[in-house]
Design a protein around this motif. Structure first.
Motif, short mmCIF file in Angstrom:
data_model
loop_
_atom_site.label_atom_id
_atom_site.label_comp_id
_atom_site.label_asym_id
_atom_site.label_seq_id
_atom_site.Cartn_x
_atom_site.Cartn_y
_atom_site.Cartn_z
N LEU A 225 0.80 -1.21 0.00
CA LEU A 225 0.00 0.00 0.00
C LEU A 225 0.84 1.26 0.00
CD1 LEU A 225 -2.77 -1.08 2.50
CD2 LEU A 225 -2.81 -1.11 0.01
N THR A 226 2.01 1.20 0.58
CA THR A 226 2.84 2.41 0.67
C THR A 226 4.30 2.10 0.37
OG1 THR A 226 3.23 2.11 3.03
CG2 THR A 226 1.34 3.47 2.40
N GLY A 227 4.99 3.15 0.04
CA GLY A 227 6.42 3.09 -0.18
C GLY A 227 6.95 4.50 -0.12
N SER A 228 8.18 4.66 -0.53
CA SER A 228 8.79 5.98 -0.56
C SER A 228 9.49 6.13 -1.91
CB SER A 228 9.80 6.10 0.58
OG SER A 228 10.47 7.32 0.52
N PRO B 30 6.68 10.08 0.40
CA PRO B 30 5.89 8.89 0.69
C PRO B 30 4.77 8.76 -0.36
CG PRO B 30 5.64 10.54 2.43
CD PRO B 30 6.55 11.11 1.41
N VAL B 31 4.56 7.55 -0.85
CA VAL B 31 3.57 7.34 -1.90
C VAL B 31 2.66 6.16 -1.56
CG1 VAL B 31 4.92 8.32 -3.80
CG2 VAL B 31 5.17 5.90 -3.23
N ARG B 32 1.47 6.23 -2.09
CA ARG B 32 0.55 5.10 -2.05
C ARG B 32 0.68 4.42 -3.40
NH1 ARG B 32 -5.61 4.22 -0.29
NH2 ARG B 32 -5.51 2.03 -0.79
N LEU C 40 1.55 5.77 -8.72
CA LEU C 40 1.97 6.22 -7.40
C LEU C 40 1.27 7.52 -7.09
CD1 LEU C 40 5.83 5.62 -7.77
CD2 LEU C 40 4.07 4.01 -6.97
N ARG C 41 0.62 7.58 -5.94
CA ARG C 41 -0.05 8.80 -5.50
C ARG C 41 0.72 9.34 -4.31
NH1 ARG C 41 -5.46 10.71 -5.87
NH2 ARG C 41 -5.91 8.78 -6.92
N ALA D 97 1.70 10.97 -0.95
CA ALA D 97 0.93 11.18 0.28
C ALA D 97 1.04 12.64 0.74
CB ALA D 97 1.42 10.25 1.37
#
Length: 148
Positions: free
Chosen positions: A36-39, A48-50, A60-61, A63
């Motif tokens: 769900l998340t990463g960087s 930080p991205v979703r 990638l959205r 955050a």
């Protein structure tokens, strides 16, 4: 269990939406689709991205707000996945149910297996997981020489 953290070189184009910029990867991020998340290291920032992976595309959205490139512009970066790769093994309860029902899991292609594993992993109770396994098994073809 997931392995060690992973860094993946990524690139793509920017699309702006009412919710903010979307960073569309040029290639689907296979094997990482349920994170769900990463960087993302992009330009001079770490964002930080979703991670949203659909049938054939990963988006990638961010955050947090960051100065995104213009719409349609190409970008490159490094995506940090804190949990490494997601294993694609068939869980024992699904395997046992398919075997008991005389159904073949071999009929699932890679995309279908990915959907099944995600579908099962999102079950919030044991009863829901059991019902989902029953639904999946019923949809599988019978194994050769054995019927239900």
């Amino acid at each position: 269990m997931p392995s060690a953290p992973l860094i993946v070189p990524v690139e793509g184009t920017v699309a702006h939406s009412p919710e903010g910029p979307l960073l569309r990867l040029s290639r689907r991020l296979d094997g990482h689709d349920t994170f769900l998340t990463g960087s993302l290291d992009i330009e001079d920032s770490s964002v930080p991205v979703r991670i949203l992976t659909l049938d054939d595309v990963t988006v990638l959205r961010p955050a947090n707000s960051f100065p995104a490139p213009a719409d349609g512009e190409h970008w490159r970066g490094r995506l940090h996945l804190p949990h490494g790769l997601r294993p694609r093994s068939i869980p024992p309860d699904l395997n046992a149910a398919a075997h008991q029902g005389g159904r073949s899991l071999d009929a699932l292609d890679e995309a279908e297996l990915r959907y099944v594993l995600t579908f099962l992993s999102e079950a919030t109770t044991a009863d829901i997981r059991h019902a989902r396994i029953e639904a999946v098994v019923c949809a599988l073809p019978a194994t050769t020489g054995r019927t239900r």
